[in-house]
Design a protein around this motif. Structure first.
Motif, PDB file in Angstrom:
ATOM      1  N   ARG A  35     -25.037 -17.108 -33.869  1.00 31.67           N
ATOM      2  CA  ARG A  35     -25.850 -18.275 -34.217  1.00 31.67           C
ATOM      3  C   ARG A  35     -25.049 -19.054 -35.249  1.00 31.67           C
ATOM      4  N   ILE A  36     -24.611 -20.249 -34.868  1.00 32.02           N
ATOM      5  CA  ILE A  36     -23.601 -20.981 -35.623  1.00 32.02           C
ATOM      6  C   ILE A  36     -24.192 -22.267 -36.197  1.00 32.02           C
ATOM      7  N   LYS A  37     -24.044 -22.438 -37.515  1.00 34.09           N
ATOM      8  CA  LYS A  37     -24.522 -23.646 -38.173  1.00 34.09           C
ATOM      9  C   LYS A  37     -23.681 -24.847 -37.759  1.00 34.09           C
ATOM     10  N   VAL A  38     -24.370 -25.968 -37.496  1.00 32.24           N
ATOM     11  CA  VAL A  38     -23.677 -27.205 -37.140  1.00 32.24           C
ATOM     12  C   VAL A  38     -24.207 -28.336 -38.033  1.00 32.24           C
ATOM     13  N   GLY A  39     -24.293 -29.558 -37.504  1.00 30.84           N
ATOM     14  CA  GLY A  39     -24.760 -30.685 -38.302  1.00 30.84           C
ATOM     15  C   GLY A  39     -26.268 -30.831 -38.273  1.00 30.84           C
ATOM     16  N   LYS A  40     -26.749 -32.037 -38.582  1.00 35.18           N
ATOM     17  CA  LYS A  40     -28.175 -32.300 -38.700  1.00 35.18           C
ATOM     18  C   LYS A  40     -28.810 -32.570 -37.334  1.00 35.18           C
ATOM     19  N   VAL A  41     -29.843 -31.828 -37.038  1.00 37.98           N
ATOM     20  CA  VAL A  41     -30.652 -32.000 -35.826  1.00 37.98           C
ATOM     21  C   VAL A  41     -29.792 -32.001 -34.558  1.00 37.98           C
ATOM     22  N   PRO A  42     -29.143 -30.886 -34.240  1.00 37.00           N
ATOM     23  CA  PRO A  42     -28.349 -30.819 -33.011  1.00 37.00           C
ATOM     24  C   PRO A  42     -29.223 -30.894 -31.773  1.00 37.00           C
ATOM     25  N   LYS A  43     -28.790 -31.664 -30.805  1.00 33.32           N
ATOM     26  CA  LYS A  43     -29.537 -31.782 -29.548  1.00 33.32           C
ATOM     27  C   LYS A  43     -28.592 -31.631 -28.353  1.00 33.32           C
ATOM     28  N   ARG A  44     -28.141 -32.726 -27.752  1.00 31.30           N
ATOM     29  CA  ARG A  44     -27.304 -32.611 -26.558  1.00 31.30           C
ATOM     30  C   ARG A  44     -26.007 -31.865 -26.873  1.00 31.30           C
ATOM     31  N   LEU A  45     -25.594 -31.040 -25.932  1.00 34.47           N
ATOM     32  CA  LEU A  45     -24.336 -30.319 -26.087  1.00 34.47           C
ATOM     33  C   LEU A  45     -23.714 -30.061 -24.725  1.00 34.47           C
ATOM     34  N   THR A  46     -22.403 -29.883 -24.722  1.00 36.95           N
ATOM     35  CA  THR A  46     -21.674 -29.678 -23.475  1.00 36.95           C
ATOM     36  C   THR A  46     -20.430 -28.851 -23.749  1.00 36.95           C
ATOM     37  N   ALA A  47     -20.009 -28.062 -22.779  1.00 39.90           N
ATOM     38  CA  ALA A  47     -18.843 -27.194 -22.941  1.00 39.90           C
ATOM     39  C   ALA A  47     -17.828 -27.461 -21.846  1.00 39.90           C
ATOM     40  N   ALA A  48     -16.544 -27.282 -22.177  1.00 41.78           N
ATOM     41  CA  ALA A  48     -15.493 -27.504 -21.186  1.00 41.78           C
ATOM     42  C   ALA A  48     -14.193 -26.869 -21.646  1.00 41.78           C
ATOM     43  N   LYS A  49     -13.312 -26.602 -20.675  1.00 44.50           N
ATOM     44  CA  LYS A  49     -11.933 -26.251 -21.005  1.00 44.50           C
ATOM     45  C   LYS A  49     -11.208 -27.552 -21.287  1.00 44.50           C
ATOM     46  N   VAL A  50     -10.632 -27.662 -22.468  1.00 42.47           N
ATOM     47  CA  VAL A  50     -10.011 -28.921 -22.865  1.00 42.47           C
ATOM     48  C   VAL A  50      -8.554 -28.696 -23.259  1.00 42.47           C
ATOM     49  N   PRO A  51      -7.710 -29.716 -23.078  1.00 44.14           N
ATOM     50  CA  PRO A  51      -6.313 -29.590 -23.497  1.00 44.14           C
ATOM     51  C   PRO A  51      -6.211 -29.573 -25.016  1.00 44.14           C
ATOM     52  N   VAL A  52      -5.314 -28.765 -25.521  1.00 41.36           N
ATOM     53  CA  VAL A  52      -5.076 -28.684 -26.961  1.00 41.36           C
ATOM     54  C   VAL A  52      -3.733 -29.324 -27.256  1.00 41.36           C
ATOM     55  N   ALA A  53      -3.717 -30.284 -28.175  1.00 48.30           N
ATOM     56  CA  ALA A  53      -2.473 -30.967 -28.501  1.00 48.30           C
ATOM     57  C   ALA A  53      -1.456 -29.985 -29.070  1.00 48.30           C
ATOM     58  N   PRO A  54      -0.209 -30.047 -28.630  1.00 49.57           N
ATOM     59  CA  PRO A  54       0.821 -29.139 -29.142  1.00 49.57           C
ATOM     60  C   PRO A  54       0.976 -29.272 -30.652  1.00 49.57           C
ATOM     61  N   GLN A  55       1.150 -28.141 -31.338  1.00 50.20           N
ATOM     62  CA  GLN A  55       1.351 -28.168 -32.773  1.00 50.20           C
ATOM     63  C   GLN A  55       2.787 -28.539 -33.095  1.00 50.20           C
ATOM     64  N   LYS A  56       2.971 -29.385 -34.108  1.00 48.59           N
ATOM     65  CA  LYS A  56       4.303 -29.777 -34.514  1.00 48.59           C
ATOM     66  C   LYS A  56       4.953 -28.683 -35.351  1.00 48.59           C
ATOM     67  N   SER A  57       6.230 -28.438 -35.114  1.00 45.71           N
ATOM     68  CA  SER A  57       6.966 -27.454 -35.898  1.00 45.71           C
ATOM     69  C   SER A  57       7.195 -27.968 -37.311  1.00 45.71           C
ATOM     70  N   GLU A  58       7.199 -27.043 -38.285  1.00 46.05           N
ATOM     71  CA  GLU A  58       7.430 -27.435 -39.675  1.00 46.05           C
ATOM     72  C   GLU A  58       8.817 -28.027 -39.858  1.00 46.05           C
ATOM     73  N   THR A  59       9.730 -27.679 -38.956  1.00 45.46           N
ATOM     74  CA  THR A  59      11.103 -28.164 -39.086  1.00 45.46           C
ATOM     75  C   THR A  59      11.364 -29.406 -38.241  1.00 45.46           C
ATOM     76  N   ALA A  60      10.310 -29.854 -37.539  1.00 42.35           N
ATOM     77  CA  ALA A  60      10.477 -31.013 -36.665  1.00 42.35           C
ATOM     78  C   ALA A  60      10.908 -32.222 -37.468  1.00 42.35           C
ATOM     79  N   GLY A  61      11.876 -32.936 -37.004  1.00 44.65           N
ATOM     80  CA  GLY A  61      12.317 -34.157 -37.647  1.00 44.65           C
ATOM     81  C   GLY A  61      13.355 -33.942 -38.720  1.00 44.65           C
ATOM     82  N   ARG A  62      13.655 -32.674 -39.046  1.00 48.47           N
ATOM     83  CA  ARG A  62      14.668 -32.422 -40.087  1.00 48.47           C
ATOM     84  C   ARG A  62      16.086 -32.589 -39.539  1.00 48.47           C
TER      85      ARG A  62
END
Length: 338
Positions: free
Chosen positions: A311-338
């Motif tokens: 049971r997970i706390k969210v914002g004020k008065v949660p109502k409509r909700l939907t679930a999906a498999k979504v793309p996750v943006a690639p994480q940038k390397s700490e050394t990127a651009g060096r």
């Protein structure tokens, strides 16, 4: 060209996928994000306007569509970046939206306008306005041609033909419809009604109610509701992905009841938070997720064990909700651009 590349439904996203639950907080201006792998709150999306109402995801998970009553807009969000990439000004107070699988059209019921705005996503504009009395929820069941919209004022469900940009059918449901779902075979509809602690079963081809299901209740009367009208005994209803069970929220008992489609009877119940409002299933069919409007949290229930696992706390008065498999943006390397 920018719109075609940004909003085009045929493009491909890079990166891995995660299974996320998006929860619209109707008492606020944001959408809470829950990771259904870890069962933890992992972020939110600020929308810049109050009273979030509709929330739905394009089937491929790349676009999230939401409506806000505060500014009467449809917002298009890129799920990988959580950025708003489009806005459409609507003609009035919007309710629950539906999107076609190809992401081309979105239907938005306009409650105070007695109409439905049909939006072309790439053009970011309304291309058709259809009249309907007191519309509430729009639904898509996997068709790029047809969408369903409920009419509370006329006690029916209307079917929109997007090729003709007109209604192709009107299905009476015997009362003021609240949430509704359609079976995978397209022949049967389950509809919650106002003043009914339960739902009706409708034969779509015959356009008639064939059964009325009344759920048991532990409480004789409906308590005072903070965020729903007094005629609302259930506000959430869902059919398991395999089509074998209907799960229905109870505002009488703060739980969900389970109806076995084949046995034609209630076979169980699971306690939720206070004021269970809307339901959705995880893409793999493992969980049903229930927004609890009065306790500002979401119940995650394991369907097989019929047990609330989080049971997970969210914002004020949660109502409509939907679930999906979504793309996750690639994480940038700490050394990127060096």
């Amino acid at each position: 060209m920018f719109l075609a590349c940004t909003l085009g439904w045929g493009s491909q996203d890079s990166g891995t996928q995660g299974t996320l639950l998006y929860v619209g907080n109707s008492g606020g201006d944001d959408i809470s994000i829950i990771d259904l792998g870890s069962l933890k709150l992992v972020g939110n999306i600020k929308l810049g306007a109050e009273r979030v109402h509709g929330v739905t995801v394009q089937p491929d998970g790349r676009r999230l569509f939401t409506t806000t009553e505060g500014d009467h807009t449809l917002k298009i969000i890129e799920t990988a970046t959580k950025k708003i990439i489009g806005r459409v000004q609507l003609q009035g107070r919007p309710n629950q939206v539906a999107v076609t699988p190809d992401g081309k059209y979105v239907a938005v019921p306009i409650r105070d306008g007695d109409s439905v705005d049909v939006v072309d996503v790439v053009q970011q504009k309304i291309v058709k306005v259809l009249p309907i009395k007191e519309p509430h929820n729009a639904l898509n069941i996997g068709s790029n041609r047809y969408l369903y919209v409920s009419s509370m004022g006329s006690h029916e469900i209307n079917v929109i033909d997007l090729e003709k940009m007109d209604y192709s059918a009107v299905i009476p449901v015997g009362g003021r419809p609240r949430p509704f779902v359609v079976a995978p075979d397209g022949n049967t509809m389950y509809v919650a009604l106002a003043n009914l602690h339960g739902f009706v079963i409708v034969e779509i081809a015959a356009k008639k109610v064939i059964q009325r299901v009344e759920m048991p209740a532990e409480h004789a009367t409906l308590r005072s509701l903070q965020h729903e009208t007094p005629d609302t005994m259930t506000h959430g209803l869902g059919l398991t992905p395999d089509g074998t069970e209907v799960w229905v929220t109870s505002l009488m008992d703060d739980c969900v009841y389970i109806y076995d489609v084949k046995a034609k009877k209630i076979t169980g119940r699971v306690v939720t938070g206070v004021g269970p409002n809307w339901v959705t299933f995880s893409p793999d069919g493992k969980y049903i997720c229930v927004s609890n409007a009065d306790s500002n949290d979401v119940s995650i229930i394991d369907i097989e064990t019929r047990r609330e696992v989080a049971r997970i706390k969210v914002g004020k008065v949660p109502k409509r909700l939907t679930a999906a498999k979504v793309p996750v943006a690639p994480q940038k390397s700490e050394t990127a651009g060096r």
